[in-house]
Motif scaffolding. Sequence first.
Motif, short mmCIF file in Angstrom:
data_model
loop_
_atom_site.label_atom_id
_atom_site.label_comp_id
_atom_site.label_asym_id
_atom_site.label_seq_id
_atom_site.Cartn_x
_atom_site.Cartn_y
_atom_site.Cartn_z
N ASP A 49 0.81 -1.22 0.00
CA ASP A 49 0.00 0.00 0.00
C ASP A 49 0.84 1.27 0.00
O ASP A 49 0.30 2.37 -0.11
N GLU A 50 2.16 1.11 0.11
CA GLU A 50 3.03 2.29 0.20
C GLU A 50 3.01 3.07 -1.11
O GLU A 50 2.90 2.51 -2.20
N SER A 55 -3.36 0.53 -9.23
CA SER A 55 -3.79 0.46 -7.83
C SER A 55 -3.68 1.81 -7.12
O SER A 55 -4.28 1.99 -6.06
N ARG A 56 -2.93 2.73 -7.69
CA ARG A 56 -2.76 4.04 -7.07
C ARG A 56 -3.52 5.13 -7.81
O ARG A 56 -3.23 6.32 -7.65
#
Length: 644
Positions: free
Chosen positions: A432-433, A481-482
Amino acid sequence: ESKEAESKEAESKEAESKEAESKEAESKETESKETESKETESKETETELSSSETDKISGVDPYKSFRITKKDGATAPSPSDQFHHSPVVFDGIEPGDTTVDELESEWGEPAKKIEMDEGAILVYSVEGFRQIDVFTDADEESVESILVHLNEPAEFDEIQQKLELSEFDRVIFNDDSETPIAYGIPEKGVLLTLDGSSASSLVAQISLEPIRGELFRLRAELDDEHQHSRSISDLDEAVRLDPKDAKAHWLLSELMSKVGRFDDALESGERALRLEPTNTLYRLTFARLAAEDGNIEAGIRDTQSVLDDPETTDIVKARAEYQLGNLIASGPDPVFEEAMAHHLKAVDLSVKHVNDKAAKVRRMAKNILVEAHIAVAQDIALGNFQKKSDVVPKWLTRAAQLGDDFIENDHGDETIRLRVYRSTLAIYAIMDEEFNAAIATEEALKEGKRLIASVDDKVYQSLIERELSEVLLHASKVEYSRGRPKTAMNFASNSVALLHSQASERQPSLFDEVMEGQLYFLMGSLYALTREDHQEAVSWYEKAAPSFTHENLPNLVDASQFGDLFVSMGVSYWQVGKKEKAVELTQAGAELIQQAVQVGALELDALAVPYGNLASMHKQLGNGGRAEHFAQMMARITKETETR
């Protein structure tokens, strides 16, 4: 090759140097014990031989004694002879073809004959050379090889030109200090031993033998120029000349696996193992291939058996620990903590050998060390560990440093850098970073283009393109995803282009097929969610479907993770009017998600979307009972979630 120790005084310092080089060359598997005994005998005859004892075979230019063919007017080759090679012939004598009777008819009686345990050495003198040693077979009926001692060491280029060897690629044999000690020409059965006492490494001896597979195998094994096409041809020729050469079959299996020809890799791996079923390296390779084809359980079992084998060396144990960790981190029930324990053992074992004098062992250790660091980073990212954002980058940075050191100081494979880039992107695709994939991807593409331009070999270039395709796939996942769909689409489209550029040459494993399916699904999702082009999305989903419905897929990965994929695909199929297919996909997705919920892999509310979609679909299709059933299930899940 071990004949290189001849032609020096037995008690001189130069002879001691030559004997040391012979032992070093022996570690590279270029000669047998039988040949070593011949060397000793030949050396004794050389020190005792005088010109008054020898029969002279005269010639104005001594190198005219070397001929490419035995007789003029040789029969033109037929298509089936295309892989046959003609050895160099010396004064009408061809090793492996000429009989001893024919030799003595041509050259006369030898000056000396040295009997050995198997065969004999017949010593002759030829004008222009110090000495000629002819080795016979065990029955002393045919000529096995010829060793020519030069009067004075000569430049390699000069010998290459005089023997018409310029068109062939040589095998370079180095000692542990990476200094060349001999050159081999497989197509001609020629071994040129260098004068170790000379700073310029001049040729001191010329060995002529029948065409054998061993030199072809060694040229492939020692190739550090990424000539993969030549290496494949060499290994094919090696096993043609000697079908029982297990190492050639194993090397071919490893190379075929590397370049994406899985079926050929599996076939060669099976042959190697049949010939040497106890060889630990061959067993590891076959275990890995079995796992890549969906049999994780067999892969784990066979890899563990190598670790349990008391004959397994430390460096092979390091490779086995690394491989076992990879397999435990795969499959339907991965255990990342256990996988990491094996990867850390691989690090500990390989560290002990990074300064080994044997180049083969040392380089294997350094390669394992890089790969194991990457694997630990992935274990931490996927497992239940704290401070992931702090620890994962440290392992990846260390892997990159080790890789650079290996490449710059010990002839490490330059594709290591691409593997570090690919693995870094794959890891951050699941974390998740915050991470900007564009920077790492740009560096990977730059390095990949450099490697492609540096080597004129189509197979190697395809390998680099395949690595870059995976780099772009993981970069697309990171960006998607971002919330950066535009760059995600760009990366995914380029990944597809690279994958399709080599489609005709590929023999994908099941693992490769799953990766390909993920790429096609990602393309479909991007069209559906960012452009609302469901027709185009369905065309990509059609390509992805075979990978996600393979019968062996549950053996390779946790199939429940594909539940969301099927539900997403169902939406696009519904939008384009393929309603029955939409219901089928959504139902399959709901069942997979339900399995994940039951084992605790997903929360209960993950079922809300598929049940809600099924309720809506059945209602529009007029299936009132089914619609009500799923509506109630969705309501119950919503209520339980709110209560929690």
